[in-house]
Design an enzyme around this catalytic site. Structure first.
Site, PDB file in Angstrom:
ATOM      1  N   THR A 232    -143.662   3.340   8.295  1.00  0.00           N
ATOM      2  CA  THR A 232    -142.611   2.533   8.939  1.00  0.00           C
ATOM      3  C   THR A 232    -141.913   1.764   7.835  1.00  0.00           C
ATOM      4  O   THR A 232    -142.444   1.646   6.735  1.00  0.00           O
ATOM      5  CB  THR A 232    -143.263   1.515   9.918  1.00  0.00           C
ATOM      6  OG1 THR A 232    -143.978   2.221  10.921  1.00  0.00           O
ATOM      7  CG2 THR A 232    -142.259   0.598  10.575  1.00  0.00           C
ATOM      8  N   VAL A 261    -144.533   5.007  22.383  1.00  0.00           N
ATOM      9  CA  VAL A 261    -143.728   4.062  21.613  1.00  0.00           C
ATOM     10  C   VAL A 261    -144.699   3.112  20.931  1.00  0.00           C
ATOM     11  O   VAL A 261    -145.638   2.628  21.559  1.00  0.00           O
ATOM     12  CB  VAL A 261    -142.757   3.317  22.560  1.00  0.00           C
ATOM     13  CG1 VAL A 261    -142.153   2.121  21.878  1.00  0.00           C
ATOM     14  CG2 VAL A 261    -141.657   4.259  23.040  1.00  0.00           C
ATOM     15  N   GLY A 262    -144.491   2.870  19.643  1.00  0.00           N
ATOM     16  CA  GLY A 262    -145.378   1.977  18.901  1.00  0.00           C
ATOM     17  C   GLY A 262    -144.868   0.555  18.923  1.00  0.00           C
ATOM     18  O   GLY A 262    -144.119   0.149  19.819  1.00  0.00           O
ATOM     19  N   GLY A 284    -148.055  -0.408  10.085  1.00  0.00           N
ATOM     20  CA  GLY A 284    -149.489  -0.176  10.288  1.00  0.00           C
ATOM     21  C   GLY A 284    -149.791   0.247  11.706  1.00  0.00           C
ATOM     22  O   GLY A 284    -148.933   0.829  12.380  1.00  0.00           O
ATOM     23  N   GLY A 286    -149.708   0.528  15.139  1.00  0.00           N
ATOM     24  CA  GLY A 286    -148.790  -0.003  16.141  1.00  0.00           C
ATOM     25  C   GLY A 286    -149.503  -0.558  17.355  1.00  0.00           C
ATOM     26  O   GLY A 286    -149.168  -1.642  17.854  1.00  0.00           O
TER      27      GLY A 286
HETATM   28  N1  GLY Z   1    -146.222   0.954  13.140  1.00  0.00           N
HETATM   29  C1  GLY Z   1    -145.609   2.143  13.528  1.00  0.00           C
HETATM   30  C2  GLY Z   1    -146.176   2.760  14.721  1.00  0.00           C
HETATM   31  O1  GLY Z   1    -147.344   2.573  15.021  1.00  0.00           O
HETATM   32  O2  GLY Z   1    -145.461   3.477  15.392  1.00  0.00           O
END
Ligand code: GLY
Length: 394
Positions: A232, A261-262, A284, A286
């Protein structure tokens, strides 16, 4: 992954958690310089141009967006935008959000297909709708209406990594070479773990070669198949006047379920900005970050007087608390926060020191001097790849 890393973890971590905060890193404490931009390490190459823009009077959100657009456009960056590793069906789905401090507005999109610059689509939601968040097909149609081109986000590289993942997991389905393949071998009962791994790895290498995966990035592709990554980018910026904004964008967890969706598009988790206080964002795990509303928690902590580093450490401790300090689980997750107070003080904090001695977590900073600094870790040691692969030889 190696046995030595695991051994190091079990001996080193428990003590550091009970010790609590590590000393403030001198470069990341106290009042800072302005203008300033902080971001994840993958934004480093784009900081120079964004900083010049900000210094010349450019808007804080536009400066942050300039940074994250770099990885979104880069086909070789497999965790953001074009070239992101797809979901389990081979479709790239992107998430992003942004917050503009001076006007106290926010925009967000989740699960968007076929549009590369979702961070800019999030800004368009903020500026051109009465909503804050659009998802899926509706978000894609909105983006097209706003003039964003539809394009194929699945690069050949990402497609091959996904195919490798698909074929590797073909024991229980019809993907990958079947029983008529000359190299097919019946599983032998009672094979020791290490030997099993050797067989699996060899099989992965063969499939990778069949798929035409370049030997130069074959090992990295195999690693991404065995241990699905979540890359990310987050970026926050403050100008000379103390205006502050932030944004986060991602292709999310590799091979996720379609529609997953994160934290990145969740206002308050992947990113949060409050003009009275500052801005924070995350990269990290999500799912872990959503559960503690990480970015919002950090900004609220700063509002109540904590330094950026203390605020981030408190958020990390909430993740540890959610697992009752259970290191047998915490070793398999990681989180990094990028924190910017409106006076220019900043911190990069993470759950662990990094993925290995050679891959420490870093925050990239530009306040007149561009640099990348190691984050301050809550726990000493390195996070382990997930899912656990016990017995995998070095
Ligand atoms: N931090 C990105 C995700 O987990 O989608």
């Amino acid at each position: 992954m190696s046995f030595s890393r695991r051994d190091f973890l079990t001996t080193a971590v428990v003590g550091s958690v009970s010790l609590g905060l590590q000393p403030e890193a001198s470069a990341q404490s106290g009042g800072g310089k302005r203008p300033i931009i902080v971001c994840a390490g993958n934004g480093y190459d784009y900081l120079e141009e964004a900083y010049t823009f900000l210094k010349n009077g450019g808007d804080t959100l536009d400066a942050a967006l300039k940074v994250v657009k770099g990885p979104e456009d880069d086909p070789n960056e497999t965790s953001v935008g074009l070239g992101g590793i797809p979901n389990e069906e081979g479709v790239v789905e992107l998430d992003a959000c942004c917050m503009h401090g001076p006007t106290r507005r926010a925009g967000s999109v989740g699960g968007v297909r076929n549009i590369k610059n979702v961070s800019l689509v999030a800004k368009a939601v903020m500026e051109h709708t009465g909503h804050v968040m659009l998802v899926g097909e509706g978000a894609e149609r909105f983006a097209v209406a706003m003039g964003f081109p539809r394009e194929n986000l699945l690069t050949e590289k990402a497609r091959k990594i996904w195919l490798l993942w698909k074929e590797y997991h073909s024991i229980g389905d019809w993907w990958g070479p079947g029983i008529s393949d000359p190299k097919w071998n019946a599983p032998v009962k009672g094979t020791p773990q290490a030997q099993l791994w050797q067989i699996k790895y060899q099989r992965l290498e063969e499939i990778a070669a069949n798929l035409g995966i370049d030997p130069e990035w074959r090992a990295s592709a195999i690693h991404k198949v065995l241990f699905p990554p979540t890359g990310t980018i987050h970026c926050s910026a403050a100008n000379e006047k103390g205006e502050v904004s932030g944004c986060t964008t991602t292709s999310g967890l590799a091979y996720k379920l379609p529609g997953r969706v994160g934290d990145s598009p969740i206002i308050g988790a992947g990113c949060y900005t409050d003009q009275d206080v500052g801005s924070a964002g995350a990269t990290g795990s999500g799912e872990e970050n959503i559960k503690i509303a990480g970015a919002h928690t950090i900004v609220e902590n700063m509002r109540h007087g904590m330094s950026p580093q203390e605020a981030g450490m408190d958020a990390l401790k909430r993740i540890v608390r959610n697992y009752n300090n259970d290191m047998s689980k915490l070793q398999y997750m990681d989180m990094t926060y990028y924190i910017l107070r409106k006076d220019g003080a900043y911190a990069g904090v993470s759950l662990w020191d990094g993925y290995s001695e050679h891959e420490p977590h870093k925050i990239a900073v530009h306040d007149g001097t561009r640099r990348a600094e190691k984050t301050v870790a809550l726990m000493k040691g390195y996070s382990q790849d997930y899912p656990p692969a016990l017995g995998l030889p070095k």
